[in-house]
Write a protein that holds these residues in place. Structure first.
Motif, PDB file in Angstrom:
ATOM      1  N   GLU A 174      38.095  48.477  44.077  1.00 22.97           N
ATOM      2  CA  GLU A 174      38.542  47.190  43.576  1.00 22.97           C
ATOM      3  C   GLU A 174      39.024  47.323  42.610  1.00 22.97           C
ATOM      4  N   ALA A 175      39.545  46.010  41.704  1.00 21.39           N
ATOM      5  CA  ALA A 175      40.065  45.149  40.821  1.00 21.39           C
ATOM      6  C   ALA A 175      39.601  46.489  39.673  1.00 21.39           C
ATOM      7  N   ARG A 176      38.466  46.271  39.207  1.00 20.45           N
ATOM      8  CA  ARG A 176      38.257  46.958  38.342  1.00 20.45           C
ATOM      9  C   ARG A 176      38.025  49.256  37.912  1.00 20.45           C
ATOM     10  N   ASP A 177      37.624  49.237  39.382  1.00 21.60           N
ATOM     11  CA  ASP A 177      38.305  50.186  39.797  1.00 21.60           C
ATOM     12  C   ASP A 177      39.707  50.719  39.150  1.00 21.60           C
ATOM     13  N   LEU A 178      40.498  50.296  39.055  1.00 18.45           N
ATOM     14  CA  LEU A 178      41.880  50.275  38.811  1.00 18.45           C
ATOM     15  C   LEU A 178      42.353  49.678  37.322  1.00 18.45           C
ATOM     16  N   GLY A 179      41.103  49.557  36.625  1.00 17.28           N
ATOM     17  CA  GLY A 179      41.152  48.512  35.292  1.00 17.28           C
ATOM     18  C   GLY A 179      42.180  47.785  35.296  1.00 17.28           C
ATOM     19  N   LEU A 180      42.350  46.777  36.528  1.00 17.35           N
ATOM     20  CA  LEU A 180      42.547  45.362  36.342  1.00 17.35           C
ATOM     21  C   LEU A 180      42.642  44.213  35.275  1.00 17.35           C
ATOM     22  N   GLY A 181      41.325  44.303  35.314  1.00 24.02           N
ATOM     23  CA  GLY A 181      41.064  42.976  34.633  1.00 24.02           C
ATOM     24  C   GLY A 181      40.414  42.284  34.984  1.00 24.02           C
ATOM     25  N   PHE A 182      39.744  40.864  34.528  1.00 24.83           N
ATOM     26  CA  PHE A 182      39.168  40.387  35.685  1.00 24.83           C
ATOM     27  C   PHE A 182      39.975  39.356  36.079  1.00 24.83           C
ATOM     28  N   ASP A 183      39.469  38.970  37.222  1.00 24.70           N
ATOM     29  CA  ASP A 183      39.827  38.667  38.136  1.00 24.70           C
ATOM     30  C   ASP A 183      39.460  36.422  38.197  1.00 24.70           C
ATOM     31  N   PRO A 184      41.314  35.729  38.473  1.00 16.50           N
ATOM     32  CA  PRO A 184      41.168  34.328  38.000  1.00 16.50           C
ATOM     33  C   PRO A 184      40.398  34.411  39.026  1.00 16.50           C
ATOM     34  N   CYS A 185      40.227  34.342  40.293  1.00 18.69           N
ATOM     35  CA  CYS A 185      40.135  33.721  41.365  1.00 18.69           C
ATOM     36  C   CYS A 185      38.997  34.171  41.986  1.00 18.69           C
ATOM     37  N   PRO A 186      37.710  34.071  41.326  1.00 19.15           N
ATOM     38  CA  PRO A 186      36.669  34.979  42.169  1.00 19.15           C
ATOM     39  C   PRO A 186      35.630  34.543  43.736  1.00 19.15           C
ATOM     40  N   GLY A 187      36.637  32.840  43.519  1.00 18.36           N
ATOM     41  CA  GLY A 187      35.135  32.409  44.534  1.00 18.36           C
ATOM     42  C   GLY A 187      37.030  32.391  45.387  1.00 18.36           C
ATOM     43  N   ARG A 188      37.814  33.747  46.155  1.00 14.56           N
ATOM     44  CA  ARG A 188      38.897  33.438  47.165  1.00 14.56           C
ATOM     45  C   ARG A 188      37.858  34.191  48.593  1.00 14.56           C
ATOM     46  N   PRO A 189      38.596  33.355  49.641  1.00 21.57           N
ATOM     47  CA  PRO A 189      37.541  33.891  51.115  1.00 21.57           C
ATOM     48  C   PRO A 189      37.971  35.753  51.236  1.00 21.57           C
ATOM     49  N   ARG A 190      36.895  35.153  51.718  1.00 24.71           N
ATOM     50  CA  ARG A 190      37.340  37.309  52.689  1.00 24.71           C
ATOM     51  C   ARG A 190      38.178  37.474  53.075  1.00 24.71           C
ATOM     52  N   GLY A 191      38.405  37.978  53.030  1.00 25.46           N
ATOM     53  CA  GLY A 191      39.958  38.639  54.173  1.00 25.46           C
ATOM     54  C   GLY A 191      39.670  39.083  55.368  1.00 25.46           C
ATOM     55  N   GLY A 192      39.994  39.719  56.361  1.00 32.02           N
ATOM     56  CA  GLY A 192      39.988  40.135  56.962  1.00 32.02           C
ATOM     57  C   GLY A 192      39.494  39.855  58.576  1.00 32.02           C
ATOM     58  N   ARG A 193      39.622  40.927  59.868  1.00 29.39           N
ATOM     59  CA  ARG A 193      39.230  40.178  61.226  1.00 29.39           C
ATOM     60  C   ARG A 193      38.176  40.163  60.956  1.00 29.39           C
ATOM     61  N   SER A 194      37.454  40.736  60.723  1.00 29.18           N
ATOM     62  CA  SER A 194      35.283  39.774  61.714  1.00 29.18           C
ATOM     63  C   SER A 194      35.553  38.602  60.350  1.00 29.18           C
ATOM     64  N   ALA A 195      36.074  38.871  59.165  1.00 27.91           N
ATOM     65  CA  ALA A 195      35.721  37.042  58.487  1.00 27.91           C
ATOM     66  C   ALA A 195      36.463  35.822  59.310  1.00 27.91           C
ATOM     67  N   ALA A 196      38.148  36.157  59.778  1.00 29.52           N
ATOM     68  CA  ALA A 196      38.506  35.904  60.541  1.00 29.52           C
ATOM     69  C   ALA A 196      37.137  35.608  61.742  1.00 29.52           C
ATOM     70  N   GLU A 197      37.386  36.179  62.443  1.00 30.41           N
ATOM     71  CA  GLU A 197      36.170  35.896  63.677  1.00 30.41           C
ATOM     72  C   GLU A 197      35.055  34.770  63.125  1.00 30.41           C
TER      73      GLU A 197
END
Length: 284
Positions: free
Chosen positions: A23-46
């Motif tokens: 995840e972003a914090r594991d890579l030291g990327l700091g705060f995510d300005p869009c924490p509520g974005r929809p979860r991606g992936g095929r299962s989520a799409a279905e």
């Protein structure tokens, strides 16, 4: 066409140990300005497709998955056609048809206006992009988009119409702001949909009172006004107790609230304005 058969198990290259994606914090990327974005992936799409068939808003459920290719419009259309008894099947098919019509419009975002530097216009654009215009319906919509990366079509159209109409902002600049914030950005759709919404005239106060009479959406995204009664919540400048907060906890309105129109357009007759209001409601 018939869907392609699923791939077999993927083999990792030599020396690469399969594991969870960091995840972003594991890579030291700091705060995510869009924490509520929809979860991606095929299962989520279905799951989102099943929710749309069950009656959920198809734009909110599927637009990001279609934009990123986790689901195709053909699959969604076939699902609606094969399950006509589902409560959301007809609405889903209609939404897909409108989406396809917009995709046939030439994919060109509004061109930036060639004008000398205008610090006042830059300040209005920055306030609009932060959700600090002093118009509660506009600010709540922008803050929701910043947090979730998603917004219903009505409020997305409200942002475009007020930004280009009442605030007189550069349509190209507004279009790019919304494109950067949208998790469901699709270059084939965004410019055409933005131009259609920006061309409309809309009164944000009247729109908000019709769409959210009790102010539920406003209370969620404007905590500094959440304790106000509905009338004051929609128009804090009209309530003496709420007006004392303006300029401190919440900004003064950038412009006088009321119906706006894009710069350079002519005034319309009352009949034309009524027709425009009905067309706006239909489009959004």
């Amino acid at each position: 066409r018939r869907p392609a058969p699923p791939l077999g198990e993927l083999t990792a290259p030599p020396g690469l140990v399969p594991g969870p994606i960091p995840e972003a914090r594991d890579l030291g990327l700091g705060f995510d300005p869009c924490p509520g974005r929809p979860r991606g992936g095929r299962s989520a799409a279905e799951r989102a497709l099943a929710a749309a068939l069950a009656g959920s808003d198809p734009d909110a459920a599927l637009s990001a998955h279609l934009a990123w290719g986790a689901l195709s419009a053909g699959e969604a259309a076939r699902a609606a056609r094969l399950a006509p008894e589902e409560p959301g099947a007809r609405r889903l098919a209609s939404w897909l048809a409108r989406r396809a019509r917009f995709q046939r419009v030439p994919a060109a975002d509004p061109e930036p206006v060639a004008a000398p530097p205008d610090p006042a216009a830059d300040a209005r654009l920055a306030a609009w992009a932060r959700g600090e215009t002093g118009l509660p319906a506009v600010d709540a919509a922008m803050r929701a988009l910043i947090h979730d990366g998603m917004l219903d079509a009505g409020r997305r159209g409200l942002l475009a119409a007020v930004g280009c109409g009442q605030f007189g902002l550069d349509p190209g600049a507004c279009c790019r702001v919304l494109a950067r914030l949208s998790a469901d950005y699709d270059p084939r759709l965004h410019g055409a949909q933005f131009r259609a919404a920006a061309a409309r005239r809309v009164d944000p106060l009247r729109w908000a009172r019709a769409a959210d009479p009790e102010g539920v959406f406003l209370r969620r995204w404007l905590p500094e006004l959440a304790d106000l009664p509905p009338d004051a919540l929609h128009a804090p400048w009209t309530c003496p107790a709420a007006a004392r907060r303006l300029g401190r906890r919440y900004p003064h309105p950038l412009v006088a609230p009321g119906p706006g129109r894009p710069a350079g357009s002519r005034s319309a007759s009352p009949a034309a304005r009524r027709q425009d209001s009905r067309q706006l409601a239909f489009d959004l």
